[in-house]
Scaffold this active site. Structure first.
Site, PDB file in Angstrom:
ATOM      1  N   LYS A  22      13.732   6.030   7.556  1.00 47.93           N
ATOM      2  CA  LYS A  22      13.211   6.351   6.217  1.00 47.93           C
ATOM      3  C   LYS A  22      11.758   5.927   6.081  1.00 47.93           C
ATOM      4  CE  LYS A  22      13.279   4.347   1.607  1.00 47.93           C
ATOM      5  NZ  LYS A  22      12.473   3.130   1.619  1.00 47.93           N
ATOM      6  N   ASN A  23      11.448   4.681   6.435  1.00 50.00           N
ATOM      7  CA  ASN A  23      10.103   4.195   6.130  1.00 50.00           C
ATOM      8  C   ASN A  23       9.044   4.755   7.074  1.00 50.00           C
ATOM      9  OD1 ASN A  23      10.961   2.970   3.830  1.00 50.00           O
ATOM     10  ND2 ASN A  23      11.116   0.910   4.714  1.00 50.00           N
ATOM     11  N   CYS A 117      11.827   0.491  -5.901  1.00 49.31           N
ATOM     12  CA  CYS A 117      12.767  -0.601  -6.177  1.00 49.31           C
ATOM     13  C   CYS A 117      12.032  -1.765  -6.825  1.00 49.31           C
ATOM     14  CB  CYS A 117      13.422  -1.054  -4.872  1.00 49.31           C
ATOM     15  SG  CYS A 117      14.426   0.212  -4.115  1.00 49.31           S
ATOM     16  N   ARG A 122       4.692  -5.617  -7.520  1.00 49.69           N
ATOM     17  CA  ARG A 122       4.423  -4.950  -6.242  1.00 49.69           C
ATOM     18  C   ARG A 122       2.995  -4.405  -6.270  1.00 49.69           C
ATOM     19  NH1 ARG A 122       9.526  -1.497  -4.100  1.00 49.69           N
ATOM     20  NH2 ARG A 122       8.290  -1.661  -2.204  1.00 49.69           N
ATOM     21  N   ASP A 307      14.370  -5.922   4.402  1.00 51.20           N
ATOM     22  CA  ASP A 307      15.232  -4.789   4.016  1.00 51.20           C
ATOM     23  C   ASP A 307      16.666  -4.946   4.533  1.00 51.20           C
ATOM     24  OD1 ASP A 307      13.062  -3.767   2.738  1.00 51.20           O
ATOM     25  OD2 ASP A 307      12.540  -2.342   4.301  1.00 51.20           O
ATOM     26  N   ARG A 399      18.677   7.362  -1.836  1.00 53.86           N
ATOM     27  CA  ARG A 399      17.234   7.425  -1.542  1.00 53.86           C
ATOM     28  C   ARG A 399      16.970   7.139  -0.071  1.00 53.86           C
ATOM     29  NH1 ARG A 399      14.011   3.257  -4.114  1.00 53.86           N
ATOM     30  NH2 ARG A 399      12.669   4.169  -2.564  1.00 53.86           N
TER      31      ARG A 399
HETATM   32  N1  EPU Z   1       1.397  -7.018  -1.202  1.00 58.69           N
HETATM   33  C1  EPU Z   1       0.277  -7.420  -1.893  1.00 58.69           C
HETATM   34  N2  EPU Z   1      -0.737  -6.528  -2.044  1.00 58.69           N
HETATM   35  C2  EPU Z   1      -0.682  -5.253  -1.560  1.00 58.69           C
HETATM   36  C3  EPU Z   1       0.482  -4.852  -0.857  1.00 58.69           C
HETATM   37  C4  EPU Z   1       1.514  -5.745  -0.695  1.00 58.69           C
HETATM   38  O1  EPU Z   1       0.181  -8.570  -2.350  1.00 58.69           O
HETATM   39  O2  EPU Z   1      -1.650  -4.506  -1.743  1.00 58.69           O
HETATM   40  C5  EPU Z   1       2.485  -7.972  -1.008  1.00 58.69           C
HETATM   41  C6  EPU Z   1       3.775  -7.511  -1.672  1.00 58.69           C
HETATM   42  O3  EPU Z   1       3.832  -7.895  -3.017  1.00 58.69           O
HETATM   43  C7  EPU Z   1       4.835  -8.169  -0.812  1.00 58.69           C
HETATM   44  C8  EPU Z   1       4.195  -8.171   0.589  1.00 58.69           C
HETATM   45  O4  EPU Z   1       2.797  -7.995   0.378  1.00 58.69           O
HETATM   46  O5  EPU Z   1       5.028  -9.481  -1.230  1.00 58.69           O
HETATM   47  C9  EPU Z   1       4.683  -7.085   1.527  1.00 58.69           C
HETATM   48  O6  EPU Z   1       4.555  -5.819   0.897  1.00 58.69           O
HETATM   49  P1  EPU Z   1       4.366  -4.469   1.752  1.00 58.69           P
HETATM   50  O7  EPU Z   1       3.087  -3.859   1.312  1.00 58.69           O
HETATM   51  O8  EPU Z   1       4.547  -4.787   3.186  1.00 58.69           O
HETATM   52  O9  EPU Z   1       5.555  -3.592   1.231  1.00 58.69           O
HETATM   53  P2  EPU Z   1       5.553  -2.053   0.922  1.00 58.69           P
HETATM   54  O10 EPU Z   1       4.657  -1.350   1.866  1.00 58.69           O
HETATM   55  O11 EPU Z   1       5.361  -1.795  -0.526  1.00 58.69           O
HETATM   56  C10 EPU Z   1       7.417  -1.434   2.611  1.00 58.69           C
HETATM   57  C11 EPU Z   1       8.766  -0.772   2.552  1.00 58.69           C
HETATM   58  C12 EPU Z   1       9.768  -1.704   1.896  1.00 58.69           C
HETATM   59  C13 EPU Z   1       9.805  -3.027   2.658  1.00 58.69           C
HETATM   60  C14 EPU Z   1       8.385  -3.624   2.787  1.00 58.69           C
HETATM   61  C15 EPU Z   1       8.340  -4.864   3.683  1.00 58.69           C
HETATM   62  C16 EPU Z   1       8.214   1.549   2.339  1.00 58.69           C
HETATM   63  C17 EPU Z   1       8.126   2.749   1.487  1.00 58.69           C
HETATM   64  N3  EPU Z   1       8.655   0.440   1.775  1.00 58.69           N
HETATM   65  O12 EPU Z   1       7.048  -1.687   1.259  1.00 58.69           O
HETATM   66  O13 EPU Z   1      11.019  -1.035   2.071  1.00 58.69           O
HETATM   67  O14 EPU Z   1      10.605  -3.947   1.968  1.00 58.69           O
HETATM   68  O15 EPU Z   1       7.509  -2.627   3.372  1.00 58.69           O
HETATM   69  O16 EPU Z   1       8.819  -4.560   4.959  1.00 58.69           O
HETATM   70  O17 EPU Z   1       7.889   1.588   3.528  1.00 58.69           O
HETATM   71  C18 EPU Z   1      13.216  -0.463   1.559  1.00 58.69           C
HETATM   72  O18 EPU Z   1      13.171   0.357   2.494  1.00 58.69           O
HETATM   73  O19 EPU Z   1      14.267  -0.783   0.969  1.00 58.69           O
HETATM   74  C19 EPU Z   1      11.972  -1.091   1.120  1.00 58.69           C
HETATM   75  C20 EPU Z   1      11.849  -1.674  -0.049  1.00 58.69           C
END
Ligand code: EPU
Length: 431
Positions: A22-23, A117, A122, A307, A399
């Site tokens: 998915k990701n 989610c 975020r 995850d 999803r």
């Molecule tokens: N963060 C910041 N600033 C940013 C971006 C992130 O402070 O600009 C912080 C976040 O608040 C968090 C940490 O950095 O504490 C990690 O966030 P990350 O950006 O890595 O998460 P994401 O890209 O929003 C993706 C996956 C999530 C998964 C996370 C961590 C997708 C669409 N989502 O989210 O997947 O939990 O990486 O591996 O790729 C899921 O599949 O259930 C899911 C939530």
């Protein structure tokens, strides 16, 4: 609005084939917008986040041809807008990849603030920091993020991420692929889907090196042309089935996986007394003895994935002894615990730590999913529990899990999908 009805306490036996990640898919499909040619993408998971992206891309002018269940061709020669649908984008998190993709190719993007989610705040400040460093002006107005390259095209830059962010790493990588000059991302995330996106972009003509390490170098190219690509298998879907058989007992052959991606999850299950045998692209997972306690701390890859945190907590709820689960990626990812408690789990949450006192058995109950992986954890608990569970809000699960009900039924689970009439629908709980 659908519900799952699960009659538990049945061991799982048989084979499960894992779908595309998915990701990875939710980054690669918007990245197809950057390609001035036809992309053929295989191993695309049939999940609702992917379907949403198809609708968004078509409305922007891409031609999306679904060739079969898991193969799609996307042609983005005639994109006529850099402003995707507000309503569709705000429904999920991964819509933020449209900013990097459109900004990289067209020098501008106007995209709704993403949804997704609810695990607390975020932010996307690191994405914006990267776009700014490449010469884009970014503002937020009326619920939209507007990003515009000052000179019409981004320029390469050195970007150090203050937090290891999957989304920021991938978004900046996309934007930089078509920038003028070289971009270096330091303190980059290393998840398998980051390597997959880089491989996809390279197969379309990009020049990206170092994906999978914490320093990624992207030499911008003039144009991406078409090609074919096959998405990697889903580490988290595989881990979820591993956790399911750990909770219920039985034996599952998990097919179409990359064993290296599974090491962090296998290691924890083995500590709990689960047998995991690795082969070329399969894992044989067997649980025939009582589960033992262990401690788990979520970390960026190659650490234990956040995850998989709810799913492993559901298994530990049935292990002998007291386990600690520490969530170090998200601020608020224990909202499912109250639902597990309805089933008899003994769990106390203190900030980022859940203290899990294993119990002999769980009992089925009416419960509801509050997000995707929370929903998966509740399915696992229900499969192992005595009695019947009615799980609502399963649209969260759809999803990210392709045909969860069909795959579980094929290995002996008693799970069915029922449609709930409107008047019985539970209140939405989107946080
Ligand atoms: N963060 C910041 N600033 C940013 C971006 C992130 O402070 O600009 C912080 C976040 O608040 C968090 C940490 O950095 O504490 C990690 O966030 P990350 O950006 O890595 O998460 P994401 O890209 O929003 C993706 C996956 C999530 C998964 C996370 C961590 C997708 C669409 N989502 O989210 O997947 O939990 O990486 O591996 O790729 C899921 O599949 O259930 C899911 C939530």
């Amino acid at each position: 609005m659908n519900q799952y009805i699960i009659r538990g306490n049945r061991p799982l036996f048989g084979e499960v084939t894992i779908s595309g990640a998915k990701n990875a898919a939710v980054a690669i499909i918007p990245a197809a917008l950057m390609v001035d040619g036809i992309c053929r993408i295989d191993n695309v998971p049939q999940i609702s986040d992917v379907t949403l992206f198809f609708s968004i891309l078509e409305a922007l002018g891409s031609k999306v041809r679904v060739l079969n269940q898991h193969t799609v061709e996307i042609a983005s020669h005639s994109i006529h807008s850099t402003q995707p649908s507000y309503d569709l984008c705000r429904r999920f998190r991964a819509s933020y990849y449209l900013i990097g993709a459109l900004l990289g190719r067209f020098g501008e993007a106007t995209v709704a603030m993403p949804g997704g989610c609810d695990f607390g705040v975020r932010p996307i400040d690191q994405h914006i920091k990267g776009f700014n460093a490449m010469g884009a002006e970014v503002s937020v107005e009326g619920g939209f993020i507007h990003a515009k390259a000052k000179n019409g095209r981004l320029t390469g830059a050195s970007i150090y991420l203050d937090v290891v962010s999957v989304g920021a790493t991938m978004n900046i990588m996309m934007a930089a692929a078509l920038a003028d000059g070289t971009t270096v991302i330091d303190n980059a995330a290393k998840e398998p889907h980051i390597v997959d996106l880089a491989n996809f972009l390279n197969s379309m003509g990009a020049d990206i090196k170092g994906a999978g390490t914490d320093s990624i170098k992207i030499r911008g190219v003039e144009r991406l042309s078409g090609g074919s690509y096959c998405i990697i298998p889903d580490q988290i879907e595989a881990g979820t089935y591993m956790a399911a058989v750990a909770a219920t007992g039985g034996q599952l052959l998990i097919k179409n996986i990359i064993p290296k991606h599974m090491d962090c999850i296998s290691a924890k299950l083995m500590e709990m007394g689960v047998s995991v045998e690795e082969n070329e692209d399969t894992l044989l997972v067997r649980r025939s003895q009582p589960l033992q306690k262990t401690n788990v701390k979520t970390m960026p890859y190659p650490g234990f994935p956040t995850d998989m945190q709810p799913q492993i907590a559901a298994v530990l709820a049935l292990a002998q002894g007291t386990s600690l689960v520490t969530e170090s990626v998200w601020n608020n990812r224990f909202r499912y615990v109250d639902e597990l408690k309805r089933m008899g789990a003994q769990i106390q949450v203190d900030g980022k730590v859940a203290v899990i006192e294993g119990v002999d058995h769980l009992e089925g109950a009416p419960i509801q999913a509050c997000d995707l992986r929370a929903g998966a954890a509740l399915v696992i608990a229900a499969l192992a529990a005595n009695g019947t569970t009615e799980l609502s809000q399963v649209q969260y699960i759809e999803r990210g899990y392709e045909n969860l009900v069909g795959k579980l039924r094929a290995v002996g689970a008693d799970i069915s999908l029922v449609e709930v009439p409107d008047e019985e629908k539970p209140e939405a709980n989107i946080g």
